[in-house]
Design an enzyme around this catalytic site. Structure first.
Site, PDB file in Angstrom:
ATOM      1  CE  LYS A  32      41.758  34.683  58.598  1.00 38.29           C
ATOM      2  NZ  LYS A  32      41.351  33.649  57.633  1.00 38.29           N
ATOM      3  CD  GLN A  55      42.552  30.178  57.161  1.00 35.93           C
ATOM      4  OE1 GLN A  55      41.726  30.901  57.702  1.00 35.93           O
ATOM      5  NE2 GLN A  55      43.525  30.666  56.436  1.00 35.93           N
ATOM      6  CG  ASP A  74      35.574  33.661  54.871  1.00 38.98           C
ATOM      7  OD1 ASP A  74      36.347  34.628  54.956  1.00 38.98           O
ATOM      8  OD2 ASP A  74      35.844  32.522  55.303  1.00 38.98           O
TER       9      ASP A  74
END
Ligand SMILES: Nc1nc(=O)c2c([nH]1)NC[C@@H]1CN(c3ccc(C(=O)N[C@@H](CCC(=O)O)C(=O)O)cc3)C=[N+]21
Length: 337
Positions: A88, A132, A155
């Site tokens: 990422k 995460q 997200d």
């Protein structure tokens, strides 16, 4: 088969992106034995998306002097999480984004994590915050995710963004969950129509199964969500024009579950023993790729399918949240079908 949906149901018609366009998909449906499924190349499609994002981000920098900023919070030392986070950050750097990371030991307290999110919420250089997952068991994952400002929820996991995604009409979400958005982007860039199709989603997780089902329903698919208590999984999957597999069981989905010509999107990331590989294992999806690709009309591989798209959508969300912070309209999260 797929043609009974009428005019709209030409999943492989008129595609310019592929070397051998098929006549309205009919040949493929009529003789599935003619060959293998079309490969949906997520790696190549993600690279194209990242090029679009870089161009759009460069434009934003020139016009507004603002660089999109992404923060990644990582807890513990799971090797898979470390790998994803590294990918990422690399992808963010390649499109010219600013990025920071906050790494914590497995023993971090909930208070420390909440304090970190608060600090990032207040940091004007940061437009997207990603925590995460999974987090260690002593941490209340939902509480940490809900502490992220909705305007920085890169997200798209917050109740507000999920709610907006599910509601018809009203304000759209500021960000869509990355993996579901990646699945949709793959379908759209492969010119696979969704409206009117029977979609079967395997899995109902907050991060993939549930949101991808709502997203495809909002695009006028007829969606069935299957899970661990579903009575006859193969029978459900056999009804599907489009299968989205997100259950986390290596190669569970077999060829005789698949309606000939169906589109198969494999979200699974599992590892299987591979003595010939230097790591001793290799990645595989939730779908038995070799066998299923003899029956399906189109299929995504693992690796090189949905995974790279997930990262591309993270960048897209970061860019759109940056634009939102400047009062600019977002780049459409998905094109109209
Ligand atoms: N807050 C949060 N957001 C996430 O988006 C999130 C997360 N937590 N936790 C874990 C899952 C998993 N995930 C993947 C991302 C990229 C690949 C990917 O690019 N995979 C490569 C292969 C990578 C390899 O070689 O290991 C591929 O499929 O081609 C896979 C999986 C994001 N996730």
């Amino acid at each position: 088969l797929q043609l009974q949906h009428g005019r709209d149901a030409r999943p492989f018609g008129a595609s310019v992106a592929f070397a051998q366009p098929r006549a309205a998909g009919v040949a493929m449906l009529a003789s599935p034995a003619e060959g293998r499924a079309r490969l949906i190349d997520g790696k190549a499609i993600a690279a194209a998306v990242r090029r679009d994002i870089k161009a759009s981000s460069d434009e934003l920098k020139a016009a507004h002097g603002t660089t999109p900023g992404l923060a990644v919070v990582l807890v513990g030392n799971r090797t898979d999480s470390a790998t994803y986070v590294r990918m990422k950050k690399k992808a963010a750097a390649e499109v010219g984004f600013y990025s920071v990371d906050r790494n914590f030991d497995e023993t971090v307290t909930q208070e420390q994590l909440l304090a970190t999110v608060e600090e990032l919420n207040a940091d004007p250089r940061i437009h997207g915050i990603l925590v995460q997952l999974p987090l260690p068991r002593h941490i209340d994952e939902a509480a940490v995710l809900e502490s992220i400002a909705v305007a920085k929820d890169v997200d798209g996991f917050s109740a507000e963004n999920i709610g907006r995604m599910c509601l018809r009409g009203g304000e759209p979400p500021l960000a869509l969950p990355c993996t579901p958005a990646g699945c949709v982007e793959l379908l759209q860039r492969s010119e696979i129509q969704v409206a009117g199709k029977e979609v079967v989603v395997l899995g109902r997780s907050n991060i993939v199964g549930m949101p991808v089902a709502h997203l495809l329903q909002s695009m006028d698919a007829t969606v069935t969500v299957c899970h661990s208590r579903t009575a006859d999984l193969p029978a459900q999957v056999r009804r599907a024009d489009i299968v989205v597999a997100a259950i986390g069981r290596a190669e569970l989905v077999k060829a005789d579950w698949i309606k000939p010509g169906a589109v198969v999107i494999d979200v699974g990331v599992n590892s299987k023993p591979a003595p010939e590989d230097k790591r001793g294992y290799k990645l595989c999806g939730d779908v038995d790729f070799d066998q299923v690709s003899l029956v399906a009309g189109a299929i995504t591989p693992v690796p090189g399918g949905v995974g790279p798209m997930t990262i591309a959508m993270l960048l897209k969300n970061t860019l759109n949240l940056t634009r939102h912070s400047l009062g600019l309209p977002r780049i459409p999260l998905r094109r109209q079908q």
